[in-house]
Design a protein around this motif. Structure first.
Motif, mmCIF file in Angstrom:
data_model
loop_
_atom_site.group_PDB
_atom_site.id
_atom_site.type_symbol
_atom_site.label_atom_id
_atom_site.label_comp_id
_atom_site.label_asym_id
_atom_site.label_seq_id
_atom_site.Cartn_x
_atom_site.Cartn_y
_atom_site.Cartn_z
ATOM 1 N N PRO A 1 -22.305 20.354 24.132
ATOM 2 C CA PRO A 1 -23.363 19.810 23.259
ATOM 3 C C PRO A 1 -22.862 19.500 21.850
ATOM 4 C CG PRO A 1 -23.788 22.119 23.777
ATOM 5 C CD PRO A 1 -22.636 21.689 24.614
ATOM 6 N N ALA A 2 -21.931 20.287 21.369
ATOM 7 C CA ALA A 2 -21.380 20.030 20.036
ATOM 8 C C ALA A 2 -20.660 18.682 19.987
ATOM 9 C CB ALA A 2 -20.445 21.164 19.628
ATOM 10 N N MET A 3 -19.963 18.330 21.052
ATOM 11 C CA MET A 3 -19.236 17.056 21.067
ATOM 12 C C MET A 3 -20.163 15.854 21.181
ATOM 13 S SD MET A 3 -16.142 17.424 20.357
ATOM 14 C CE MET A 3 -16.772 18.653 19.216
ATOM 15 N N VAL A 4 -21.288 16.009 21.855
ATOM 16 C CA VAL A 4 -22.264 14.908 21.910
ATOM 17 C C VAL A 4 -22.804 14.647 20.503
ATOM 18 C CG1 VAL A 4 -24.515 14.191 22.816
ATOM 19 C CG2 VAL A 4 -22.848 15.286 24.334
ATOM 20 N N VAL A 5 -23.175 15.702 19.801
ATOM 21 C CA VAL A 5 -23.645 15.565 18.422
ATOM 22 C C VAL A 5 -22.537 14.962 17.551
ATOM 23 C CG1 VAL A 5 -24.360 16.879 16.375
ATOM 24 C CG2 VAL A 5 -25.342 17.424 18.618
ATOM 25 N N PHE A 6 -21.318 15.437 17.741
ATOM 26 C CA PHE A 6 -20.180 14.969 16.946
ATOM 27 C C PHE A 6 -19.948 13.469 17.129
ATOM 28 C CE2 PHE A 6 -15.435 14.890 16.162
ATOM 29 C CZ PHE A 6 -15.535 15.099 14.798
ATOM 30 N N ASN B 1 -11.115 10.635 24.802
ATOM 31 C CA ASN B 1 -10.397 11.329 23.726
ATOM 32 C C ASN B 1 -10.771 12.808 23.686
ATOM 33 O OD1 ASN B 1 -9.144 8.950 22.960
ATOM 34 N ND2 ASN B 1 -10.679 8.474 21.430
ATOM 35 N N VAL B 2 -12.052 13.084 23.886
ATOM 36 C CA VAL B 2 -12.515 14.473 23.903
ATOM 37 C C VAL B 2 -11.859 15.232 25.052
ATOM 38 C CG1 VAL B 2 -14.529 15.935 24.393
ATOM 39 C CG2 VAL B 2 -14.678 14.152 22.675
ATOM 40 N N ALA B 3 -11.753 14.576 26.210
ATOM 41 C CA ALA B 3 -11.131 15.241 27.365
ATOM 42 C C ALA B 3 -9.695 15.654 27.049
ATOM 43 C CB ALA B 3 -11.164 14.328 28.590
ATOM 44 N N ILE B 4 -8.960 14.779 26.390
ATOM 45 C CA ILE B 4 -7.581 15.099 25.990
ATOM 46 C C ILE B 4 -7.588 16.289 25.035
ATOM 47 C CG2 ILE B 4 -5.559 14.265 24.712
ATOM 48 C CD1 ILE B 4 -6.350 11.415 25.805
ATOM 49 N N GLY B 5 -8.457 16.216 24.031
ATOM 50 C CA GLY B 5 -8.555 17.303 23.068
ATOM 51 C C GLY B 5 -9.124 18.581 23.669
ATOM 52 N N TYR B 6 -10.065 18.423 24.594
ATOM 53 C CA TYR B 6 -10.717 19.554 25.245
ATOM 54 C C TYR B 6 -9.694 20.403 25.993
ATOM 55 C CZ TYR B 6 -14.551 21.720 27.985
ATOM 56 O OH TYR B 6 -15.450 22.579 28.561
ATOM 57 N N LEU C 1 -8.049 17.807 14.412
ATOM 58 C CA LEU C 1 -7.079 16.830 13.887
ATOM 59 C C LEU C 1 -6.680 15.827 14.964
ATOM 60 C CD1 LEU C 1 -4.867 19.225 11.749
ATOM 61 C CD2 LEU C 1 -6.473 17.494 10.899
ATOM 62 N N LEU C 2 -6.465 16.304 16.172
ATOM 63 C CA LEU C 2 -6.109 15.423 17.281
ATOM 64 C C LEU C 2 -7.237 14.438 17.573
ATOM 65 C CD1 LEU C 2 -4.190 14.630 19.619
ATOM 66 C CD2 LEU C 2 -5.273 16.444 20.974
ATOM 67 N N LEU C 3 -8.466 14.917 17.616
ATOM 68 C CA LEU C 3 -9.604 14.050 17.920
ATOM 69 C C LEU C 3 -9.832 13.018 16.819
ATOM 70 C CD1 LEU C 3 -11.792 13.498 20.016
ATOM 71 C CD2 LEU C 3 -13.287 15.044 18.745
ATOM 72 N N PHE C 4 -9.675 13.400 15.556
ATOM 73 C CA PHE C 4 -9.820 12.441 14.454
ATOM 74 C C PHE C 4 -8.828 11.297 14.625
ATOM 75 C CE2 PHE C 4 -8.418 10.946 10.237
ATOM 76 C CZ PHE C 4 -9.605 10.383 9.800
ATOM 77 N N PHE C 5 -7.587 11.625 14.894
ATOM 78 C CA PHE C 5 -6.570 10.595 15.070
ATOM 79 C C PHE C 5 -6.882 9.703 16.280
ATOM 80 C CE2 PHE C 5 -2.722 9.102 17.171
ATOM 81 C CZ PHE C 5 -2.246 8.242 16.197
ATOM 82 N N LEU C 6 -7.179 10.302 17.424
ATOM 83 C CA LEU C 6 -7.436 9.526 18.635
ATOM 84 C C LEU C 6 -8.636 8.593 18.472
ATOM 85 C CD1 LEU C 6 -6.845 12.222 21.421
ATOM 86 C CD2 LEU C 6 -5.379 10.259 20.883
ATOM 87 N N ASN C 7 -9.724 9.108 17.901
ATOM 88 C CA ASN C 7 -10.905 8.272 17.727
ATOM 89 C C ASN C 7 -10.720 7.233 16.629
ATOM 90 O OD1 ASN C 7 -12.949 8.877 19.670
ATOM 91 N ND2 ASN C 7 -12.956 10.912 18.801
#
Length: 155
Positions: A74-79, A105-110, A141-147
């Motif tokens: 749920p946090a990632m949906v909000v994010f 991207n979330v899956a990679i970071g997850y 940091l990884l998710l910021f870069f990927l997105n």
């Protein structure tokens, strides 16, 4: 006459460099602002994730690893919606298509976040909340870069 042409070229080059430098500074400020907004959005959604994790473990009695996996969703949906509307504002990608890229991207970071979380629990034996905090910094940091690079194409 050659000197005049060279002078003209060097003046033009200096002018072009000045414009380029100004543009580079603007881009750097924009990226810094996006990173700052991402940090605020990350802190907010991390607090949501962290709270759900705590509730699931302390009140729900779930195992720590399972609770971390569940609290994350749920946090990632909000994010995503915060990133689309505020961090990387002005993106014209359709919401659901963007959410698809975001999910990849979330899956990679997850996977990286859960791996770090698990390693911290199993081998370093750090408290589960501290482990989650450390894993979140790396993941964020990884998710910021990927997105920023591949989804919203702003970096």
């Amino acid at each position: 006459m050659t000197d005049d042409k060279e002078c003209g070229r060097s003046h033009q080059t200096a002018s072009t460099l000045g414009e380029s430098s100004s543009e580079d500074q603007h881009q750097a400020k924009t990226k810094f602002r996006m990173f700052g907004r991402n940090t605020v959005a990350s802190a907010f959604t991390f607090t949501l994730d962290f709270g759900i994790l705590w509730l699931l473990v302390e009140w729900g009695g779930l195992p720590q690893f399972l609770a971390a996996a569940i609290a994350f969703i749920p946090a990632m949906v909000v994010f995503y919606f915060i990133q689309k509307r505020w961090v990387f504002a002005g993106n014209d990608r359709e919401t659901w298509k963007g959410f698809g890229y975001f999910s990849l991207n979330v899956a990679i970071g997850y996977v990286s976040m859960l791996a770090i979380f698990w390693l911290m629990l199993e081998f370093v034996q750090v408290h589960y909340l501290i482990s989650r905090l450390i894993a979140s910094v790396v993941y964020g940091l990884l998710l910021f870069f990927l997105n920023g690079k591949f989804n919203f194409k702003k970096l």
